[in-house]
Motif scaffolding. Structure first.
Motif, PDB file in Angstrom:
ATOM      1  N   HIS A  45       5.226 -23.298  -0.983  1.00 30.97           N
ATOM      2  CA  HIS A  45       5.216 -24.745  -1.253  1.00 30.97           C
ATOM      3  C   HIS A  45       3.780 -25.260  -1.332  1.00 30.97           C
ATOM      4  N   LEU A  46       2.917 -24.695  -0.460  1.00 29.54           N
ATOM      5  CA  LEU A  46       1.540 -25.209  -0.398  1.00 29.54           C
ATOM      6  C   LEU A  46       0.753 -24.946  -1.663  1.00 29.54           C
ATOM      7  N   ALA A  47       1.109 -23.882  -2.409  1.00 32.07           N
ATOM      8  CA  ALA A  47       0.358 -23.540  -3.613  1.00 32.07           C
ATOM      9  C   ALA A  47       0.370 -24.678  -4.623  1.00 32.07           C
ATOM     10  N   GLU A  48       1.278 -25.632  -4.438  1.00 30.19           N
ATOM     11  CA  GLU A  48       1.340 -26.761  -5.371  1.00 30.19           C
ATOM     12  C   GLU A  48       0.424 -27.907  -4.956  1.00 30.19           C
ATOM     13  N   THR A  49      -0.286 -27.739  -3.865  1.00 25.66           N
ATOM     14  CA  THR A  49      -1.245 -28.772  -3.469  1.00 25.66           C
ATOM     15  C   THR A  49      -2.617 -28.139  -3.271  1.00 25.66           C
ATOM     16  N   SER A  50      -3.651 -28.968  -3.331  1.00 20.66           N
ATOM     17  CA  SER A  50      -5.001 -28.433  -3.239  1.00 20.66           C
ATOM     18  C   SER A  50      -5.309 -27.946  -1.829  1.00 20.66           C
ATOM     19  N   GLU A  51      -5.899 -26.751  -1.775  1.00 22.95           N
ATOM     20  CA  GLU A  51      -6.261 -26.155  -0.487  1.00 22.95           C
ATOM     21  C   GLU A  51      -7.295 -27.008   0.249  1.00 22.95           C
ATOM     22  N   ARG A  52      -8.167 -27.665  -0.535  1.00 23.29           N
ATOM     23  CA  ARG A  52      -9.272 -28.399   0.079  1.00 23.29           C
ATOM     24  C   ARG A  52      -8.934 -29.890   0.271  1.00 23.29           C
ATOM     25  N   LYS A  53      -7.658 -30.196   0.294  1.00 22.77           N
ATOM     26  CA  LYS A  53      -7.228 -31.586   0.473  1.00 22.77           C
ATOM     27  C   LYS A  53      -7.821 -32.193   1.748  1.00 22.77           C
ATOM     28  N   GLY A  54      -7.943 -31.370   2.782  1.00 20.94           N
ATOM     29  CA  GLY A  54      -8.422 -31.882   4.066  1.00 20.94           C
ATOM     30  C   GLY A  54      -9.937 -31.936   4.183  1.00 20.94           C
ATOM     31  N   ARG A  55     -10.678 -31.599   3.102  1.00 22.26           N
ATOM     32  CA  ARG A  55     -12.127 -31.552   3.191  1.00 22.26           C
ATOM     33  C   ARG A  55     -12.725 -32.846   2.638  1.00 22.26           C
ATOM     34  N   GLY A  56     -13.346 -33.624   3.529  1.00 19.59           N
ATOM     35  CA  GLY A  56     -13.826 -34.960   3.190  1.00 19.59           C
ATOM     36  C   GLY A  56     -14.821 -35.016   2.054  1.00 19.59           C
ATOM     37  N   GLN A  57     -15.765 -34.063   1.996  1.00 25.20           N
ATOM     38  CA  GLN A  57     -16.852 -34.164   1.020  1.00 25.20           C
ATOM     39  C   GLN A  57     -16.391 -34.045  -0.430  1.00 25.20           C
ATOM     40  N   ASP A  58     -15.192 -33.491  -0.666  1.00 29.62           N
ATOM     41  CA  ASP A  58     -14.729 -33.279  -2.029  1.00 29.62           C
ATOM     42  C   ASP A  58     -14.381 -34.579  -2.743  1.00 29.62           C
ATOM     43  N   SER A  59     -14.098 -35.611  -1.958  1.00 28.28           N
ATOM     44  CA  SER A  59     -13.637 -36.846  -2.595  1.00 28.28           C
ATOM     45  C   SER A  59     -14.748 -37.878  -2.722  1.00 28.28           C
ATOM     46  N   GLU A  60     -15.976 -37.477  -2.469  1.00 23.50           N
ATOM     47  CA  GLU A  60     -17.068 -38.448  -2.418  1.00 23.50           C
ATOM     48  C   GLU A  60     -18.062 -38.262  -3.566  1.00 23.50           C
ATOM     49  N   ASP A  61     -18.440 -39.273  -4.247  1.00 23.99           N
ATOM     50  CA  ASP A  61     -19.576 -39.299  -5.171  1.00 23.99           C
ATOM     51  C   ASP A  61     -19.762 -38.028  -6.003  1.00 23.99           C
ATOM     52  N   GLY A  62     -18.808 -37.756  -6.872  1.00 18.67           N
ATOM     53  CA  GLY A  62     -18.956 -36.575  -7.740  1.00 18.67           C
ATOM     54  C   GLY A  62     -18.483 -35.297  -7.082  1.00 18.67           C
ATOM     55  N   GLY A  63     -18.157 -35.376  -5.787  1.00 20.55           N
ATOM     56  CA  GLY A  63     -17.557 -34.247  -5.093  1.00 20.55           C
ATOM     57  C   GLY A  63     -18.420 -33.005  -5.065  1.00 20.55           C
ATOM     58  N   LEU A  64     -17.719 -31.881  -5.016  1.00 20.90           N
ATOM     59  CA  LEU A  64     -18.385 -30.602  -4.823  1.00 20.90           C
ATOM     60  C   LEU A  64     -19.299 -30.233  -5.993  1.00 20.90           C
ATOM     61  N   GLU A  65     -18.966 -30.710  -7.198  1.00 22.21           N
ATOM     62  CA  GLU A  65     -19.804 -30.360  -8.362  1.00 22.21           C
ATOM     63  C   GLU A  65     -21.244 -30.818  -8.143  1.00 22.21           C
ATOM     64  N   THR A  66     -21.411 -32.064  -7.675  1.00 22.93           N
ATOM     65  CA  THR A  66     -22.755 -32.596  -7.439  1.00 22.93           C
ATOM     66  C   THR A  66     -23.480 -31.762  -6.395  1.00 22.93           C
ATOM     67  N   LEU A  67     -22.753 -31.450  -5.314  1.00 22.01           N
ATOM     68  CA  LEU A  67     -23.356 -30.640  -4.252  1.00 22.01           C
ATOM     69  C   LEU A  67     -23.749 -29.265  -4.762  1.00 22.01           C
ATOM     70  N   ARG A  68     -22.854 -28.656  -5.527  1.00 21.17           N
ATOM     71  CA  ARG A  68     -23.083 -27.285  -5.976  1.00 21.17           C
ATOM     72  C   ARG A  68     -24.225 -27.199  -6.986  1.00 21.17           C
ATOM     73  N   ARG A  69     -24.353 -28.205  -7.829  1.00 23.96           N
ATOM     74  CA  ARG A  69     -25.485 -28.212  -8.770  1.00 23.96           C
ATOM     75  C   ARG A  69     -26.805 -28.248  -8.003  1.00 23.96           C
ATOM     76  N   GLY A  70     -26.758 -28.807  -6.792  1.00 22.41           N
ATOM     77  CA  GLY A  70     -27.974 -28.934  -5.993  1.00 22.41           C
ATOM     78  C   GLY A  70     -28.242 -27.746  -5.064  1.00 22.41           C
ATOM     79  N   GLY A  71     -27.435 -26.705  -5.137  1.00 19.74           N
ATOM     80  CA  GLY A  71     -27.736 -25.513  -4.342  1.00 19.74           C
ATOM     81  C   GLY A  71     -26.665 -25.114  -3.347  1.00 19.74           C
ATOM     82  N   TYR A  72     -25.632 -25.944  -3.207  1.00 22.75           N
ATOM     83  CA  TYR A  72     -24.527 -25.650  -2.280  1.00 22.75           C
ATOM     84  C   TYR A  72     -23.778 -24.406  -2.750  1.00 22.75           C
ATOM     85  N   MET A  73     -23.028 -23.774  -1.832  1.00 23.97           N
ATOM     86  CA  MET A  73     -22.318 -22.550  -2.183  1.00 23.97           C
ATOM     87  C   MET A  73     -21.011 -22.849  -2.934  1.00 23.97           C
TER      88      MET A  73
END
Lengths: 285, 364
Positions: free
Chosen positions: A257-285
């Protein structure tokens, strides 16, 4: 105890091919670029990857394993980290941005945004590590990271071997072509590669592999008082969810059932200001 | 099927991303908002959404029943060719998307050509946007015979030619209800029925490519079944030896297989290949090949003759080149020892010392 559950032939075949692919990349990159380090969060993905490194090199882990400690990781995670490092006998380097922590340049101390906090406590130690003198013969050439393309949008745009510039910046569009398991023959001055051997794994496949290989599992993934974590991160920005799964078999049942929802739903930084893409472009893993 | 890697290619705006969006929404039900444009499901970067075009290769793995599909959604624009090369080099099958109205265009040809050069995997042709030509059967058969002709010219195998539309998902996720198309399988049916070539290689000549050496040598078993005490020959040096240890003891039958190996007399090193006796290349042998090399002013490129190449996006100071066809001649023992490693699956790697400088397909 976990191996008595039979996997289907199709699943075993997929796991065998994926493991072979990951081991091929790890060996190929390390043989060509020995100044390699691997990031290990003590979560399920990087623990499975660490196991594959051991398999690739006949039980040894030939390069330093790096854990980035933000000072707000769950204590259970740190305990699991230290126990496994001792049990498997590898060199563990723990990185902390002490300056940012002592000056309270964080989300949880001074109300910085989550993105700024991630940048200070996670990206910056990694950027510093690449430039550091951890290897006497020169800067780090390769950082192995256990990310998967199904985790989040910008990670679906990654390559197995991904180029980072002098400031560890990522440009997903300007990446060299990959030729079926062959890594680029040289690294431009000051650049480094990120290697992503688990790119084509999914969350479910990682759990199936964990079960097949009987790997140790961080207890935070198991239900305690009716709640468990699906993705591990810093305490202020990660939320557990209601679950009764107390072992890997039960997690796999839940995954249907869980495969139908995002694994990172509980991770706060993903929903903020461009999310992980912005962080990753800047050197994040 | 177990695990199928699919590259999706075709000309700009012919419907690649919409097709991938349909597949992903179907296979990863619940992950995407119902009002999200299908084309944007795999265009996840900010600039891709801003400019409404795919700019970087997108990758996703999804379950299809007990099996897995990895979908590699490549950009169509020529300036982002690096993404398509990466996708097609690794694919088990290429889905080539052709707009029913526009037919074969510049990037359609180029992507077919690159498939022939880099992989030679089967091609599944999907004629898209059939609703825009009112499901005109005559047009479909025109494009079908055109596709067959190009594939024949390039020596490629077509697995299926099907048609449909991402708009209603007809012909894509389920069969078309139109009279003249109802007999054709949907794209999804074709994928489910497709069997990649994974025949056992146990009886083939032994080939182990050595990647490095720690406590013992490690590498990849490409074919054959090595045994302890087996007499083997190690190229490029050509010496004979005997296997004394194989790790793991019990090998899987899914190739290629990661392996550890130790010999009785010699220590293996990166670039060596362990083969059945008298089965490798010699000085004076020559090959026609196509593929990609990273050219530098010196090094193994001295071996390349009659090179016709197209420069593509590269690293600073190092430009990868796609070679349509050229001749490699092994002029000396040094060339054999240092520069060329064959895997006998019609693929060769150009070496400069321990660095891989190119991946090539040998042509008949």
């Amino acid at each position: 105890m976990l191996r008595n559950v039979q996997l289907s032939f199709a699943t075993m075949s997929i796991l065998t091919r994926l493991e072979a692919q990951a081991i091929h990349w790890i060996r190929e990159v390390y043989s060509q670029y020995p100044k390699t380090v691997m990031l290990w969060s003590a979560g399920k993905d990087s623990t499975a990857l660490l196991w594959m490194v051991k398999k690739a090199f006949f039980g040894e882990i030939p390069f330093p394993i790096v854990h980035i400690d933000t000072s707000v990781k769950p204590p259970e995670l740190l305990l699991f980290r230290d126990q496994l490092a001792k049990e498997w006998g590898f060199k563990l380097i723990v990185l902390r941005n002490e300056a940012a922590i002592s000056q309270k340049q964080t989300f949880f101390d001074r109300g910085l945004t989550r993105m700024q906090c991630c940048k200070n406590l996670k990206s910056q130690p990694l950027i510093d590590l690449v430039k550091s003198d951890i290897f006497p013969s020169g800067p780090v050439q390769v950082v192995i990271v256990g990310l998967r393309s199904d985790e989040e949008g910008s990670r679906s745009k990654e390559r197995f071997v991904s180029l980072r510039d002098k400031n560890s910046q990522w440009d997903p569009v300007l990446q060299p072509p990959e030729m079926d398991g062959v890594c680029p023959p040289a690294i431009p001055d000051g650049y480094h590669f990120r290697l992503h051997p688990l790119l084509e794994w999914t969350e479910t496949l990682i759990w199936e592999y964990t079960r097949q290989e009987g790997l140790p599992v961080n207890p935070l993934y198991f239900s305690k008082d009716g709640m468990r974590y699906r993705s591990l991160g810093c305490l202020p920005c990660s939320a557990p969810f209601p679950s009764r799964a107390t072992n890997v078999d039960e997690i796999l049942l839940e995954m249907r059932h869980l495969a139908e929802t995002s694994e990172r739903k509980g991770r706060g930084q993903d929903s903020e200001d461009g999310g992980l893409e912005t962080l990753r472009r800047g050197g994040y893993m | 099927m177990s695990w199928l890697k699919i590259a999706v290619g075709g000309h700009v705006d012919h419907g690649k991303s919409s097709l991938v969006g349909c597949l992903k929404r179907h296979l990863q039900r619940g992950l995407y908002a119902s009002d999200l444009d299908k084309a944007l499901i795999s265009d996840t970067l900010k600039e891709e959404r801003q400019f409404e075009k795919t700019m970087a290769l997108g990758r996703s793995t999804a379950r299809l029943g007990p099996d897995s599909l990895t979908i590699l959604d490549a950009p169509g624009h020529r300036e982002y060719l690096s993404g398509f090369i990466t996708a097609v080099s690794a694919a088990d099958i290429l889905i080539l998307v052709v707009d029913a109205r526009e037919g074969f265009k510049e990037q359609t040809y180029l992507h077919l050509r690159l498939c022939a050069l880099l992989n030679q995997c089967p091609v599944l042709i999907f004629i898209s946007k059939m609703d825009a030509i009112n499901w005109n059967a005559r047009r479909f058969y025109e494009l079908k015979s055109e596709a067959e002709e190009y594939a024949l010219q390039m020596g490629l195998t077509i697995s299926d030619i099907v048609s449909g539309t991402s708009l209603s998902e007809e012909g894509l996720l389920h069969r078309s209800r139109r009279d003249s198309f109802g007999q054709l399988p949907s794209l999804l049916e074709c994928l489910m029925a497709y069997q990649p070539n994974q025949e056992p290689r146990t009886d083939w000549p032994l080939r182990i490519l050595i990647q490095g050496n720690m406590t013992k040598a490690y590498g990849t078993l490409l074919s054959g079944k090595p045994r302890v005490h087996q007499k083997i020959q190690v190229f490029p040096k050509g010496y004979e030896d005997e296997i004394v240890e194989i790790t793991p003891e019990s090998l899987s039958e899914i190739w290629p297989i990661p392996i550890g190996i130790r010999l009785a007399k010699h220590s293996l090193k990166r670039g060596d290949r362990v083969c059945s006796l008298a089965s490798d290349i010699l000085v004076g042998d020559s090959f026609h090949a196509s593929g990609i090399t990273f050219l530098e002013p010196k090094g193994p490129t001295q071996m390349l003759q009659q090179t016709k190449s197209i420069p593509i996006l590269g690293l600073p100071d190092m430009v990868p080149l796609i070679h349509r066809q050229f001749r490699i001649r092994l002029q000396s023992q040094a060339c054999v020892e240092k520069n060329l490693r064959l895997d006998f699956l019609n693929r060769a790697y150009l070496f400069d010392g321990s660095r891989v400088m190119g991946a090539l397909r040998l042509l008949p």
